[in-house]
Design a protein around this motif. Structure first.
Motif, PDB file in Angstrom:
ATOM      1  N   UNK A   2       0.833  -1.215   0.000  1.00 46.74           N
ATOM      2  CA  UNK A   2       0.000   0.000   0.000  1.00 46.74           C
ATOM      3  C   UNK A   2       0.851   1.241   0.000  1.00 46.74           C
ATOM      4  N   UNK A   3       0.259   2.352  -0.589  1.00 43.22           N
ATOM      5  CA  UNK A   3       0.965   3.652  -0.625  1.00 43.22           C
ATOM      6  C   UNK A   3       1.009   4.217   0.780  1.00 43.22           C
ATOM      7  N   UNK A   4       2.152   4.721   1.210  1.00 39.53           N
ATOM      8  CA  UNK A   4       2.275   5.257   2.558  1.00 39.53           C
ATOM      9  C   UNK A   4       1.501   6.584   2.732  1.00 39.53           C
ATOM     10  N   UNK A   5       1.124   7.202   1.587  1.00 33.60           N
ATOM     11  CA  UNK A   5       0.448   8.505   1.682  1.00 33.60           C
ATOM     12  C   UNK A   5      -1.060   8.355   1.687  1.00 33.60           C
ATOM     13  N   UNK A   6      -1.599   7.671   0.676  1.00 28.67           N
ATOM     14  CA  UNK A   6      -3.054   7.561   0.561  1.00 28.67           C
ATOM     15  C   UNK A   6      -3.597   6.200   0.922  1.00 28.67           C
ATOM     16  N   UNK A   7      -2.780   5.289   1.077  1.00 32.19           N
ATOM     17  CA  UNK A   7      -3.205   3.948   1.490  1.00 32.19           C
ATOM     18  C   UNK A   7      -3.721   3.091   0.361  1.00 32.19           C
ATOM     19  N   UNK A   8      -3.594   3.558  -0.894  1.00 28.57           N
ATOM     20  CA  UNK A   8      -4.038   2.764  -2.032  1.00 28.57           C
ATOM     21  C   UNK A   8      -3.046   1.612  -2.317  1.00 28.57           C
ATOM     22  N   UNK A   9      -3.609   0.572  -2.902  1.00 28.39           N
ATOM     23  CA  UNK A   9      -2.762  -0.564  -3.279  1.00 28.39           C
ATOM     24  C   UNK A   9      -1.843  -0.162  -4.418  1.00 28.39           C
ATOM     25  N   UNK A  10      -0.593  -0.484  -4.263  1.00 30.13           N
ATOM     26  CA  UNK A  10       0.417  -0.179  -5.290  1.00 30.13           C
ATOM     27  C   UNK A  10       0.880  -1.519  -5.896  1.00 30.13           C
ATOM     28  N   UNK A  11       0.972  -1.506  -7.230  1.00 26.64           N
ATOM     29  CA  UNK A  11       1.417  -2.738  -7.900  1.00 26.64           C
ATOM     30  C   UNK A  11       2.856  -3.099  -7.524  1.00 26.64           C
ATOM     31  N   UNK A  16       5.969   4.735  -8.183  1.00 28.16           N
ATOM     32  CA  UNK A  16       5.072   5.830  -7.722  1.00 28.16           C
ATOM     33  C   UNK A  16       3.683   5.289  -7.522  1.00 28.16           C
ATOM     34  N   UNK A  17       2.976   5.882  -6.589  1.00 27.83           N
ATOM     35  CA  UNK A  17       1.562   5.504  -6.364  1.00 27.83           C
ATOM     36  C   UNK A  17       0.740   6.083  -7.509  1.00 27.83           C
ATOM     37  N   UNK A  18      -0.040   5.271  -8.106  1.00 26.46           N
ATOM     38  CA  UNK A  18      -0.844   5.725  -9.261  1.00 26.46           C
ATOM     39  C   UNK A  18      -1.997   6.629  -8.813  1.00 26.46           C
ATOM     40  N   UNK A  19      -2.300   6.686  -7.526  1.00 22.62           N
ATOM     41  CA  UNK A  19      -3.407   7.513  -7.028  1.00 22.62           C
ATOM     42  C   UNK A  19      -2.951   8.920  -6.686  1.00 22.62           C
ATOM     43  N   UNK A  20      -1.850   9.005  -5.894  1.00 26.22           N
ATOM     44  CA  UNK A  20      -1.404  10.327  -5.438  1.00 26.22           C
ATOM     45  C   UNK A  20      -0.033  10.695  -5.952  1.00 26.22           C
ATOM     46  N   UNK A  22       2.741   9.658  -4.989  1.00 25.15           N
ATOM     47  CA  UNK A  22       3.814   9.572  -3.976  1.00 25.15           C
ATOM     48  C   UNK A  22       4.792   8.472  -4.356  1.00 25.15           C
ATOM     49  N   UNK A  23       6.107   8.843  -4.308  1.00 25.40           N
ATOM     50  CA  UNK A  23       7.110   7.785  -4.605  1.00 25.40           C
ATOM     51  C   UNK A  23       7.004   6.660  -3.547  1.00 25.40           C
ATOM     52  N   UNK A  24       7.085   5.475  -4.076  1.00 22.94           N
ATOM     53  CA  UNK A  24       7.072   4.317  -3.161  1.00 22.94           C
ATOM     54  C   UNK A  24       8.279   3.414  -3.464  1.00 22.94           C
ATOM     55  N   UNK A  25       8.660   2.660  -2.486  1.00 24.50           N
ATOM     56  CA  UNK A  25       9.798   1.685  -2.656  1.00 24.50           C
ATOM     57  C   UNK A  25       9.275   0.288  -2.372  1.00 24.50           C
ATOM     58  N   UNK A  26       9.324  -0.521  -3.399  1.00 25.33           N
ATOM     59  CA  UNK A  26       8.788  -1.878  -3.238  1.00 25.33           C
ATOM     60  C   UNK A  26       9.747  -2.718  -2.427  1.00 25.33           C
ATOM     61  N   UNK A  27       9.237  -3.316  -1.397  1.00 29.47           N
ATOM     62  CA  UNK A  27      10.081  -4.174  -0.545  1.00 29.47           C
ATOM     63  C   UNK A  27       9.453  -5.573  -0.469  1.00 29.47           C
ATOM     64  N   UNK A  28      10.225  -6.459  -0.727  1.00 31.74           N
ATOM     65  CA  UNK A  28       9.752  -7.861  -0.610  1.00 31.74           C
ATOM     66  C   UNK A  28       9.943  -8.333   0.793  1.00 31.74           C
ATOM     67  N   UNK A  29       8.889  -8.871   1.346  1.00 35.29           N
ATOM     68  CA  UNK A  29       9.006  -9.360   2.718  1.00 35.29           C
ATOM     69  C   UNK A  29       9.875 -10.605   2.743  1.00 35.29           C
TER      70      UNK A  29
END
Length: 276
Positions: A2-11, A16-20, A22-29
């Motif tokens: 999820x995007x840390x800014x808007x909480x939308x699901x990020x692929x 970047x979050x497609x909703x807002x 906001x740059x996101x960093x994909x982390x694999x658990x």
């Protein structure tokens, strides 16, 4: 994620979050590390100790059984091969009795005569064997030696067997007469080539002494009898030690040796044989 800014699901893998926006960093658990599970080792091929022991025991038992069988067979063969001496002798005796019954009295007599003939000695049975002897040193002629032996109650020696010859040679050696030429009681006729012993009348008789069939044929010196030495007739027998052949030898010689070979004087003799 999820995007840390808007909480939308990020692929996954988006930057970047497609909703807002906001740059996101994909982390694999990351899954916590777990020690790999150990797999049990596969069982080794082969038999266990118990099976080995059973196999060895089985082999030993089989070997013992085979050994017992072989021993039994050998004992049986040995029993079959045992030679029954009593049975053999009984069978031979039975055969001999049957053979005797089948033979006529005439045939039995003939067989007995054959046995007697086979047992006869190879020499003259009337004078064969070992007797008593006198050894005389005398330069006399053969004829004189014959007469003197008769006057003494015996006769000029006849050697009729190997046994008698060896006995006489032993006597000569004991007396030290190895250099003497001894007259023998044998001669030939003037026109004959066969030598014989002579009887009390100086007559020839018996076996031919220089025949290959006679027991003493090999005792003659090589090339003898020669019957003649130049112009000298040789018709009487003697024997002496011949060094060239390293043995005692028989020979034919003249009646009067000394008249032909004077240096033999003192080396001439004769042997008187007595039957008693």
């Amino acid at each position: 994620m999820k995007c840390p800014n808007c909480g939308m699901e990020v692929k996954e893998n988006a930057k970047f979050c497609t909703n807002c926006g906001t740059p996101v960093e994909f982390r694999t658990e990351q899954q916590p590390w777990q020690q790999p599970e150990m797999q049990p080792a596969p069982p080794k091929k082969g038999m266990n100790d118990q099976k080995k022991i059973l196999l060895i025991v089985g082999v030993l038992v089989l070997a013992a059984v085979l050994g017992l069988v072989v021993k039994t067979i050998k004992n049986k063969d040995a029993e079959e091969d045992v030679f029954d001496m009593e049975e053999f002798l009984a069978e031979e005796e039975e055969k001999e009795e049957e053979s005797s019954e089948d033979m006529s009295e005439e045939e039995v007599d003939e067989e007995s005569e054959k046995d007697v003939e086979e047992e006869e000695p190879v020499y003259d049975s009337t004078e064969g064997g070992i007797h008593r002897y006198d050894y005389v040193i005398d330069d006399c002629t053969w004829q004189e030696a014959f007469a003197k032996a008769r006057q003494a109650g015996g006769y000029l020696v006849h050697i009729n067997s190997r046994e008698e010859y060896n006995y006489i040679l032993s006597d000569i050696a004991r007396l030290g007469y190895n250099k003497i030429q001894f007259r023998l009681g044998g001669r030939r006729d003037a026109n004959g080539v066969d030598y014989y012993w002579v009887d009390e009348n100086n007559e020839l008789y018996g076996d031919v002494l220089n025949s290959p069939e006679y027991w003493a044929y090999g005792e003659w010196m090589q090339g003898e009898p020669s019957f003649q030495d130049g112009d000298i007739a040789e018709d009487c027998m003697d024997f002496y030690y011949y060094e060239n052949e390293n043995r005692w030898t028989w020979n034919d010689v003249p009646n009067d040796i000394i008249s032909v070979v004077p240096y033999f004087s003192g080396k001439i003799g004769y042997i008187v044989e007595y039957e008693d």
